[in-house]
Design a protein around this motif. Structure first.
Motif, PDB file in Angstrom:
ATOM      1  N   MET A 146      63.611  52.883  30.816  1.00  0.00           N
ATOM      2  CA  MET A 146      64.513  54.006  31.089  1.00  0.00           C
ATOM      3  C   MET A 146      65.645  53.461  31.958  1.00  0.00           C
ATOM      4  SD  MET A 146      63.508  56.834  29.618  1.00  0.00           S
ATOM      5  CE  MET A 146      64.429  58.066  30.535  1.00  0.00           C
ATOM      6  N   GLU A 156      71.810  58.770  30.412  1.00  0.00           N
ATOM      7  CA  GLU A 156      70.468  58.222  30.290  1.00  0.00           C
ATOM      8  C   GLU A 156      70.281  57.425  28.994  1.00  0.00           C
ATOM      9  OE1 GLU A 156      67.906  61.582  30.560  1.00  0.00           O
ATOM     10  OE2 GLU A 156      68.095  61.750  32.741  1.00  0.00           O
ATOM     11  N   GLU A 209      55.556  59.561  25.014  1.00  0.00           N
ATOM     12  CA  GLU A 209      56.178  60.458  25.986  1.00  0.00           C
ATOM     13  C   GLU A 209      55.633  60.174  27.385  1.00  0.00           C
ATOM     14  OE1 GLU A 209      58.589  62.481  25.702  1.00  0.00           O
ATOM     15  OE2 GLU A 209      58.854  62.682  23.530  1.00  0.00           O
ATOM     16  N   ALA A 210      54.318  59.973  27.477  1.00  0.00           N
ATOM     17  CA  ALA A 210      53.713  59.676  28.777  1.00  0.00           C
ATOM     18  C   ALA A 210      54.161  58.311  29.293  1.00  0.00           C
ATOM     19  CB  ALA A 210      52.188  59.720  28.665  1.00  0.00           C
ATOM     20  N   PHE A 232      57.026  56.812  28.710  1.00  0.00           N
ATOM     21  CA  PHE A 232      58.402  56.901  29.197  1.00  0.00           C
ATOM     22  C   PHE A 232      58.499  57.722  30.486  1.00  0.00           C
ATOM     23  CE2 PHE A 232      59.727  55.266  25.054  1.00  0.00           C
ATOM     24  CZ  PHE A 232      60.763  54.430  25.444  1.00  0.00           C
ATOM     25  N   ARG A 233      57.575  58.635  30.702  1.00  0.00           N
ATOM     26  CA  ARG A 233      57.564  59.336  31.985  1.00  0.00           C
ATOM     27  C   ARG A 233      57.266  58.344  33.116  1.00  0.00           C
ATOM     28  NH1 ARG A 233      55.183  63.735  29.187  1.00  0.00           N
ATOM     29  NH2 ARG A 233      53.074  63.034  29.735  1.00  0.00           N
ATOM     30  N   ARG A 234      56.358  57.411  32.843  1.00  0.00           N
ATOM     31  CA  ARG A 234      56.072  56.374  33.848  1.00  0.00           C
ATOM     32  C   ARG A 234      57.301  55.504  34.096  1.00  0.00           C
ATOM     33  NH1 ARG A 234      52.637  52.565  32.618  1.00  0.00           N
ATOM     34  NH2 ARG A 234      52.018  53.087  30.480  1.00  0.00           N
ATOM     35  N   ASP A 259      60.326  56.471  33.717  1.00  0.00           N
ATOM     36  CA  ASP A 259      61.297  57.322  34.412  1.00  0.00           C
ATOM     37  C   ASP A 259      60.983  57.391  35.908  1.00  0.00           C
ATOM     38  OD1 ASP A 259      63.633  58.889  34.055  1.00  0.00           O
ATOM     39  OD2 ASP A 259      62.449  60.706  34.352  1.00  0.00           O
ATOM     40  N   GLU A 260      59.713  57.411  36.245  1.00  0.00           N
ATOM     41  CA  GLU A 260      59.335  57.408  37.656  1.00  0.00           C
ATOM     42  C   GLU A 260      59.787  56.106  38.315  1.00  0.00           C
ATOM     43  OE1 GLU A 260      55.157  57.987  37.489  1.00  0.00           O
ATOM     44  OE2 GLU A 260      55.297  60.111  36.872  1.00  0.00           O
ATOM     45  N   TYR A 302      63.567  56.184  39.061  1.00  0.00           N
ATOM     46  CA  TYR A 302      63.995  56.877  40.273  1.00  0.00           C
ATOM     47  C   TYR A 302      63.712  56.061  41.539  1.00  0.00           C
ATOM     48  CZ  TYR A 302      65.567  61.032  37.935  1.00  0.00           C
ATOM     49  OH  TYR A 302      66.293  61.897  37.162  1.00  0.00           O
TER      50      TYR A 302
END
Length: 346
Positions: free
Chosen positions: A217, A263, A318-319, A321-323, A325-326, A329
């Motif tokens: 990401m 993004e 999806e999970a 890419f959430r990791r 994304d974390e 940040y």
């Protein structure tokens, strides 16, 4: 079977054979030369108008001064051409028959001492006039070749419609490809959009070999500040620059896309020289080179987050890419507070 019925059946078979595998006018004319020989025509030739003419019910059919000689056949000999490059023939020569084309005495039959009957048939389908068929005939065969000319006219009409439909299909296919590309790609950068990147990832990751991959990401730092200070044109150019940097820094053939706004999403296989740390470092170094050389009033910064997974986790993208994304940040905490170059503040 009565002789007339047998002849009618032959005409229908000729039409079937003409249309079989005829994917162009030239193929149709070549097949016609073979069929005319097979039904016993001593000589025949087909002349076509440049384009079909619509003749109304009360109108007398006429021919232009010249037509295109698309096919001639003399016994087992013959020639055939595409309509565009077929030789021209004057309409006054139609009744002369194939000897007009075959100049040698043996082919023309000039040495047999007998008179020739040349029947000239206008080729019509409905109100469409296509051209003429001239045949060297015996008097008893005049009506048979008339029946044959009707079948040839039907074949020409069917072929013209089929070719027109094929061209329409080709154009539609081209338009569909464009629409499909636009549906899967981001107009600003040329990268995949979110739908496109997810579809590409599904194709890229797989095989059940438990290979390691990295989900990425990334986003452009302070896009709002760039837009507010220098305008949206500058912001769009900054987004395009990020797209180019990611394409160059990521391993070859890695799927990468702009998922929206500032993004970006990507993935790559872990190999020697392509670990998460190495690829992230290449992205950061590319940003620094850009800032040293690009004549823009802002610093380009890209925050990056990575998450390692195996192809067995492909159903959980999806999970994954959430990791990533974390992690993104967390990287954002290290970005510049302002991207405006100091000399722009003076």
């Amino acid at each position: 079977m009565p002789f007339t019925a047998w002849r009618n059946m032959i005409s229908a078979l000729v039409l079937r054979n003409l249309l079989l595998d005829s994917i162009s006018y030239r193929a149709f004319f070549r097949k016609l030369a073979q069929e005319m020989y097979s039904v016993g025509a001593k000589g025949s030739y087909l002349c076509m108008l440049e384009r079909p003419i619509w003749v109304s019910e009360n109108e007398q059919p006429t021919l232009p001064e010249t037509l295109r000689l698309v096919m001639w056949q003399q016994g087992g000999r013959g020639e055939w051409h595409d309509l565009a490059n077929a030789p021209l023939i004057h309409k006054g020569d139609l009744a002369k028959g194939v000897p007009f084309v075959c100049k040698d005495e043996e082919a023309s039959g000039a040495g047999d001492g007998g008179a020739k009957w040349i029947a000239v048939y206008l080729l019509f389908y409905g109100s469409y006039q296509y051209g003429t068929l001239s045949v060297e005939v015996e008097p008893a065969d005049v009506f048979f070749y008339y029946s044959l000319s009707v079948q040839i006219s039907s074949g020409l009409r069917y072929l013209s419609l089929a070719l027109r439909q094929a061209e329409t299909n080709r154009l539609l296919e081209g338009k569909n490809q464009v629409l499909d590309f636009e549906a899967r790609h981001d107009k600003l950068t040329g990268l995949y959009n979110r739908m496109g990147i997810m579809e590409s990832l599904a194709e890229y990751v797989g095989g059940g070999l438990r290979r390691k991959y990295v989900a990425v990401m990334a986003d452009l730092d302070h896009l709002k500040q760039i837009n507010d200070t220098f305008g949206h044109v500058a912001g769009d150019e900054a987004i395009r620059s990020v797209a180019r940097i990611l394409e160059q820094a990521l391993p070859s053939k890695s799927p990468v896309g702009r998922s929206g706004g500032d993004e970006f999403m990507a993935a790559f296989a872990v190999t020697d020289g392509n670990s998460p740390e190495e690829v992230t470092e290449r992205i950061k170094e590319a940003c620094e080179r850009y800032n040293d050389t690009a004549k823009v009033p802002y610093y380009l910064g890209i925050s990056v987050g990575c998450a390692v997974f195996t192809d067995g986790d492909a159903s959980e993208m999806e999970a994954v890419f959430r990791r990533a994304d974390e992690a993104l940040y967390e990287d954002k905490k290290l970005r510049r507070e302002s991207v405006i170059k100091i000399d722009q503040l003076k």
